[in-house]
Scaffold this motif. Structure first.
Motif, short mmCIF file in Angstrom:
data_model
loop_
_atom_site.label_atom_id
_atom_site.label_comp_id
_atom_site.label_asym_id
_atom_site.label_seq_id
_atom_site.Cartn_x
_atom_site.Cartn_y
_atom_site.Cartn_z
N GLN A 9 40.02 48.13 40.02
CA GLN A 9 38.95 47.14 40.97
C GLN A 9 38.57 46.08 40.05
OE1 GLN A 9 38.62 48.43 43.84
NE2 GLN A 9 36.90 47.32 44.59
N VAL A 10 38.50 45.07 41.00
CA VAL A 10 37.90 43.77 40.26
C VAL A 10 36.70 43.31 41.04
CG1 VAL A 10 38.53 41.58 39.59
CG2 VAL A 10 40.44 43.34 39.62
N GLN A 11 35.68 42.95 40.00
CA GLN A 11 34.53 42.28 41.05
C GLN A 11 34.53 40.63 40.75
OE1 GLN A 11 33.84 45.48 39.09
NE2 GLN A 11 34.02 46.31 41.13
N LEU A 12 34.21 40.16 41.68
CA LEU A 12 34.20 38.55 41.65
C LEU A 12 32.63 38.12 42.16
CD1 LEU A 12 37.46 37.75 43.79
CD2 LEU A 12 37.04 37.81 41.32
N VAL A 13 32.16 37.52 41.34
CA VAL A 13 30.68 37.12 41.61
C VAL A 13 30.66 35.65 41.75
CG1 VAL A 13 28.45 37.14 40.53
CG2 VAL A 13 29.86 38.91 40.28
N GLU A 14 30.21 35.16 42.85
CA GLU A 14 30.12 33.75 43.09
C GLU A 14 28.57 33.12 42.82
OE1 GLU A 14 32.67 34.88 46.86
OE2 GLU A 14 30.84 35.66 45.67
N SER A 15 28.41 32.06 42.43
CA SER A 15 27.23 31.40 41.97
C SER A 15 27.50 29.86 42.54
CB SER A 15 26.76 31.72 40.69
OG SER A 15 27.69 31.10 39.64
N GLY A 16 26.31 29.27 42.56
CA GLY A 16 26.35 27.62 42.61
C GLY A 16 26.02 27.21 43.94
N GLY A 17 25.77 27.90 44.86
CA GLY A 17 25.46 27.36 46.11
C GLY A 17 24.31 26.97 46.31
N GLY A 18 24.03 26.29 47.40
CA GLY A 18 22.58 25.67 47.59
C GLY A 18 22.47 24.59 48.84
N LEU A 19 21.26 24.13 48.86
CA LEU A 19 20.93 23.10 49.86
C LEU A 19 21.36 21.55 49.24
CD1 LEU A 19 20.10 21.99 52.51
CD2 LEU A 19 17.83 22.17 51.73
N VAL A 20 22.04 20.86 49.94
CA VAL A 20 22.39 19.41 49.28
C VAL A 20 22.33 18.48 50.35
CG1 VAL A 20 24.67 19.65 49.26
CG2 VAL A 20 24.12 18.26 47.65
N GLN A 21 22.09 17.40 50.28
CA GLN A 21 21.99 16.23 51.17
C GLN A 21 23.39 15.73 51.42
OE1 GLN A 21 19.32 13.23 50.05
NE2 GLN A 21 17.42 14.26 50.80
N PRO A 22 23.71 14.98 52.25
CA PRO A 22 25.23 14.29 52.63
C PRO A 22 25.77 13.54 51.70
CG PRO A 22 23.94 14.61 54.79
CD PRO A 22 22.99 14.88 53.77
N GLY A 23 26.60 13.54 51.13
CA GLY A 23 26.81 12.71 49.87
C GLY A 23 26.74 13.24 48.51
N GLY A 24 26.22 14.39 48.53
CA GLY A 24 25.81 14.84 47.10
C GLY A 24 26.79 15.94 46.65
N SER A 25 26.61 16.64 45.47
CA SER A 25 27.67 17.27 44.80
C SER A 25 27.16 18.77 44.71
CB SER A 25 28.32 16.73 43.76
OG SER A 25 28.74 15.52 43.95
N LEU A 26 28.03 19.80 44.64
CA LEU A 26 27.83 21.21 44.06
C LEU A 26 28.95 21.51 43.35
CD1 LEU A 26 25.92 23.00 47.03
CD2 LEU A 26 24.90 22.39 44.85
N ARG A 27 28.75 22.45 42.43
CA ARG A 27 29.52 23.18 41.56
C ARG A 27 29.66 24.62 41.58
NH1 ARG A 27 31.88 23.55 35.45
NH2 ARG A 27 29.96 24.69 35.23
N LEU A 28 30.69 25.33 42.50
CA LEU A 28 30.57 26.76 42.54
C LEU A 28 31.58 27.46 41.55
CD1 LEU A 28 31.47 27.12 46.49
CD2 LEU A 28 29.41 26.63 45.28
N SER A 29 31.02 28.46 41.11
CA SER A 29 31.76 29.50 40.22
C SER A 29 32.06 30.61 40.69
CB SER A 29 30.55 29.48 38.82
OG SER A 29 30.37 28.24 38.35
#
Length: 112
Positions: free
Chosen positions: A1-21
């Motif tokens: 079994q493998v667990q995958l854990v995402e992070s890095g989401g959120g609220l951002v304005q149009p034109g902005g940036s985010l990095r998901l892990s």
């Protein structure tokens, strides 16, 4: 079994940036493919976003970049020039020789 854990989401304005892990509980050096899907509000199916070996959906190519850090068993999704249409729950997916694993998802909301 493998667990995958995402992070890095959120609220951002149009034109902005985010990095998901996406951190995996097993080494990703042997993974057949690993990447990101998303499910927008009201949509019943998840749509492909990006993966390693490198491939991108047409809608995100040129704005999103996928990368990997084998030492930390982590895959990243750098998202630039975000648009309201990118609003969705983003899921990490890993294929270990035909065995598919999914993370729990992380919400990305693009809104002014």
């Amino acid at each position: 079994q493998v667990q995958l854990v995402e992070s890095g989401g959120g609220l951002v304005q149009p034109g902005g940036s985010l990095r998901l892990s996406c951190a995996a509980s097993r080494s990703i050096e042997s993974v057949s493919a690993m990447g990101w899907y998303r499910q927008a509000p009201g949509m019943q199916q998840r749509e492909f976003v990006a993966q390693i070996p490198t491939a991108y959906a047409n809608r995100v190519e040129g704005r999103f970049t996928i990368s990997r850090d084998n030492a930390n068993n982590t895959v990243y999704l750098q998202m630039n020039a975000l648009e309201p249409e990118d609003t969705a729950v983003y899921y990490c997916c890993a294929d270990y020789s035909g065995d598919l694993y999914w993370g729990q998802g992380t919400q990305v909301t693009v809104s002014s």
